[in-house]
Design a protein around this motif. Structure first.
Motif, PDB file in Angstrom:
ATOM      1  N   UNK A  10       0.720  -1.098  -0.049  1.00 36.04           N
ATOM      2  CA  UNK A  10      -0.110  -0.025  -0.160  1.00 36.04           C
ATOM      3  C   UNK A  10       0.713   1.296   0.030  1.00 36.04           C
ATOM      4  N   UNK A  11       0.502   2.392  -0.775  1.00 35.78           N
ATOM      5  CA  UNK A  11      -0.620   2.476  -1.468  1.00 35.78           C
ATOM      6  C   UNK A  11      -0.833   1.727  -2.819  1.00 35.78           C
ATOM      7  N   UNK A  12      -1.886   1.224  -3.209  1.00 34.05           N
ATOM      8  CA  UNK A  12      -1.948   0.282  -4.367  1.00 34.05           C
ATOM      9  C   UNK A  12      -3.412   0.355  -4.849  1.00 34.05           C
ATOM     10  N   UNK A  13      -3.396   1.245  -6.003  1.00 29.28           N
ATOM     11  CA  UNK A  13      -5.031   1.329  -6.478  1.00 29.28           C
ATOM     12  C   UNK A  13      -5.948   0.373  -6.655  1.00 29.28           C
ATOM     13  N   UNK A  14      -5.294  -0.875  -7.093  1.00 29.89           N
ATOM     14  CA  UNK A  14      -6.175  -2.192  -7.276  1.00 29.89           C
ATOM     15  C   UNK A  14      -6.673  -2.652  -5.802  1.00 29.89           C
ATOM     16  N   UNK A  15      -5.908  -2.582  -5.010  1.00 30.92           N
ATOM     17  CA  UNK A  15      -6.379  -2.952  -3.622  1.00 30.92           C
ATOM     18  C   UNK A  15      -7.384  -2.161  -3.050  1.00 30.92           C
ATOM     19  N   UNK A  16      -7.243  -0.647  -3.434  1.00 27.47           N
ATOM     20  CA  UNK A  16      -7.903   0.216  -2.673  1.00 27.47           C
ATOM     21  C   UNK A  16      -9.362   0.136  -3.292  1.00 27.47           C
ATOM     22  N   UNK A  17      -9.491  -0.065  -4.449  1.00 29.18           N
ATOM     23  CA  UNK A  17     -10.623  -0.321  -5.228  1.00 29.18           C
ATOM     24  C   UNK A  17     -11.512  -1.155  -4.892  1.00 29.18           C
ATOM     25  N   UNK A  18     -10.931  -2.322  -4.315  1.00 27.93           N
ATOM     26  CA  UNK A  18     -11.486  -3.523  -4.019  1.00 27.93           C
ATOM     27  C   UNK A  18     -11.972  -3.331  -2.596  1.00 27.93           C
ATOM     28  N   UNK A  19     -11.474  -2.446  -1.807  1.00 24.87           N
ATOM     29  CA  UNK A  19     -12.032  -2.115  -0.452  1.00 24.87           C
ATOM     30  C   UNK A  19     -13.196  -1.461  -0.299  1.00 24.87           C
ATOM     31  N   UNK A  20     -14.165  -1.591   0.683  1.00 23.68           N
ATOM     32  CA  UNK A  20     -15.170  -1.133   0.981  1.00 23.68           C
ATOM     33  C   UNK A  20     -15.050   0.405   1.171  1.00 23.68           C
ATOM     34  N   UNK A  21     -16.068   1.231   1.023  1.00 21.69           N
ATOM     35  CA  UNK A  21     -16.139   2.746   1.163  1.00 21.69           C
ATOM     36  C   UNK A  21     -15.587   3.127   2.428  1.00 21.69           C
ATOM     37  N   UNK A  22     -15.958   2.387   3.682  1.00 22.03           N
ATOM     38  CA  UNK A  22     -15.605   2.772   4.898  1.00 22.03           C
ATOM     39  C   UNK A  22     -14.031   2.829   4.976  1.00 22.03           C
ATOM     40  N   UNK A  23     -13.269   1.606   4.849  1.00 27.37           N
ATOM     41  CA  UNK A  23     -12.054   1.568   4.793  1.00 27.37           C
ATOM     42  C   UNK A  23     -11.251   2.320   3.978  1.00 27.37           C
ATOM     43  N   UNK A  24     -11.718   2.240   2.766  1.00 30.24           N
ATOM     44  CA  UNK A  24     -10.868   3.068   1.773  1.00 30.24           C
ATOM     45  C   UNK A  24     -10.715   4.776   2.161  1.00 30.24           C
ATOM     46  N   UNK A  25     -12.072   5.162   2.555  1.00 27.01           N
ATOM     47  CA  UNK A  25     -11.980   6.580   2.892  1.00 27.01           C
ATOM     48  C   UNK A  25     -11.243   6.873   4.121  1.00 27.01           C
ATOM     49  N   UNK A  26     -11.140   5.901   5.092  1.00 29.26           N
ATOM     50  CA  UNK A  26     -10.340   6.024   6.233  1.00 29.26           C
ATOM     51  C   UNK A  26      -8.909   5.875   5.861  1.00 29.26           C
ATOM     52  N   UNK A  27      -8.695   5.313   5.115  1.00 28.62           N
ATOM     53  CA  UNK A  27      -7.078   5.290   4.597  1.00 28.62           C
ATOM     54  C   UNK A  27      -6.866   6.578   3.966  1.00 28.62           C
ATOM     55  N   UNK A  28      -7.635   6.991   2.972  1.00 25.79           N
ATOM     56  CA  UNK A  28      -7.342   8.125   2.435  1.00 25.79           C
ATOM     57  C   UNK A  28      -7.222   9.279   3.144  1.00 25.79           C
ATOM     58  N   UNK A  29      -8.006   9.350   4.169  1.00 28.23           N
ATOM     59  CA  UNK A  29      -7.927  10.525   5.187  1.00 28.23           C
ATOM     60  C   UNK A  29      -6.557  10.537   6.028  1.00 28.23           C
ATOM     61  N   UNK A  30      -6.063   9.318   6.301  1.00 27.37           N
ATOM     62  CA  UNK A  30      -4.921   9.289   7.155  1.00 27.37           C
ATOM     63  C   UNK A  30      -3.769   9.605   6.232  1.00 27.37           C
ATOM     64  N   UNK A  31      -3.678   8.788   5.050  1.00 30.39           N
ATOM     65  CA  UNK A  31      -2.598   9.059   4.148  1.00 30.39           C
ATOM     66  C   UNK A  31      -2.438  10.460   3.803  1.00 30.39           C
ATOM     67  N   UNK A  32      -3.729  11.320   3.571  1.00 29.01           N
ATOM     68  CA  UNK A  32      -3.342  12.719   3.348  1.00 29.01           C
ATOM     69  C   UNK A  32      -2.753  13.392   4.419  1.00 29.01           C
ATOM     70  N   UNK A  33      -3.378  13.228   5.522  1.00 26.84           N
ATOM     71  CA  UNK A  33      -2.901  13.590   6.848  1.00 26.84           C
ATOM     72  C   UNK A  33      -1.262  13.642   6.879  1.00 26.84           C
ATOM     73  N   UNK A  34      -1.014  12.314   6.623  1.00 27.37           N
ATOM     74  CA  UNK A  34       0.754  12.049   6.793  1.00 27.37           C
ATOM     75  C   UNK A  34       1.412  12.718   5.301  1.00 27.37           C
ATOM     76  N   UNK A  35       0.774  12.581   4.388  1.00 27.51           N
ATOM     77  CA  UNK A  35       1.636  13.467   3.330  1.00 27.51           C
ATOM     78  C   UNK A  35       1.441  14.968   3.500  1.00 27.51           C
ATOM     79  N   UNK A  36       0.475  15.402   3.927  1.00 24.76           N
ATOM     80  CA  UNK A  36       0.298  17.024   4.230  1.00 24.76           C
ATOM     81  C   UNK A  36       1.608  17.243   5.426  1.00 24.76           C
ATOM     82  N   UNK A  37       1.813  16.180   6.214  1.00 25.77           N
ATOM     83  CA  UNK A  37       2.814  16.627   7.343  1.00 25.77           C
ATOM     84  C   UNK A  37       4.203  16.613   6.648  1.00 25.77           C
ATOM     85  N   UNK A  38       4.472  15.436   6.009  1.00 25.50           N
ATOM     86  CA  UNK A  38       5.773  15.613   5.014  1.00 25.50           C
ATOM     87  C   UNK A  38       5.862  16.744   4.245  1.00 25.50           C
ATOM     88  N   UNK A  39       4.999  17.154   3.305  1.00 23.16           N
ATOM     89  CA  UNK A  39       5.277  18.306   2.630  1.00 23.16           C
ATOM     90  C   UNK A  39       5.390  19.640   3.307  1.00 23.16           C
TER      91      UNK A  39
END
Length: 210
Positions: free
Chosen positions: A106-135
């Motif tokens: 992860x990140x891997x679009x093919x896995x994320x597409x298969x995941x349910x909205x609940x887990x995909x959205x939760x991952x997207x939120x925390x990934x964005x938070x972490x990316x923002x901190x690094x940036x």
């Protein structure tokens, strides 16, 4: 936190323990039945697909690093040292705890597409938070033109963590962190920066044993 959320977090913790020392994410939902002592039906209710399980574990890992980043922001006023020691801590944790390197899958679009909205959205939120901190941290250090240095660093860090794990590097090798920091510094475009010395890394490691 609801009992459903608590049970889900427990299953993620069990998954992380099961994955310790592994080089591939070969854990399935059915494996959690014996490991967690929770019924198959309940586990499948929490994770409706294998992709859900992978993404849930990934979210927990990234949440850990967001929390670590917040601590590092308080500890290091110098953004350069903050970035260096944060990512050294990531590597240290992988090697010292034999944590599964989630960047292998992860990140891997093919896995994320298969995941349910609940887990995909939760991952997207925390990934964005972490990316923002690094940036933000790299911006505070000072942007250097010519390359997408954030992308270069991201690719390097991912590869270095996987390679170090594959090579079973020792977590208390100060020279390894020094070399790791040198590579990060060069990729940032800040070769003029005064890097932490091997002596500093030796003390950093000693403090972890105290």
């Amino acid at each position: 936190m609801s009992s459903w959320e608590e049970r889900g977090n427990y299953l993620i913790e069990v998954s992380q323990r099961c994955l310790k020392g592994r080089k591939t994410f070969d854990l399935c939902r059915s494996h959690l039945v014996q490991a967690s002592q929770i019924s198959k039906g309940t586990i499948y209710n929490h994770f409706t697909s294998e992709a859900d399980l992978i993404v849930a574990v990934a979210s927990a890992d990234y949440r850990h690093w967001v929390n670590q980043a917040e601590q590092d922001t308080l500890q290091y006023s110098d953004p350069y040292l903050r970035f260096i020691f944060h990512h050294c801590q990531r590597l240290y944790r992988i090697l010292s705890e034999q944590s599964f390197v989630i960047a292998r899958v992860i990140p891997n679009e093919s896995i994320l597409i298969q995941a349910s909205d609940y887990y995909r959205e939760r991952f997207d939120r925390v990934l964005n938070q972490y990316a923002q901190w690094n940036t933000q941290t790299l911006t505070e250090i000072g942007e250097v033109g010519g390359f997408n240095r954030g992308e270069l660093l991201c690719d390097y860090l991912r590869g270095a963590m996987i390679n170090s794990d594959d090579a079973q590097k020792h977590p208390n090798d100060a020279e390894m962190y020094y070399q790791y920091s040198y590579a990060m510094t060069q990729l940032m475009g800040h070769s003029h920066k005064r890097m932490p010395s091997i002596k500093v890394f030796l003390q950093w490691l000693a403090d972890k044993q105290a």
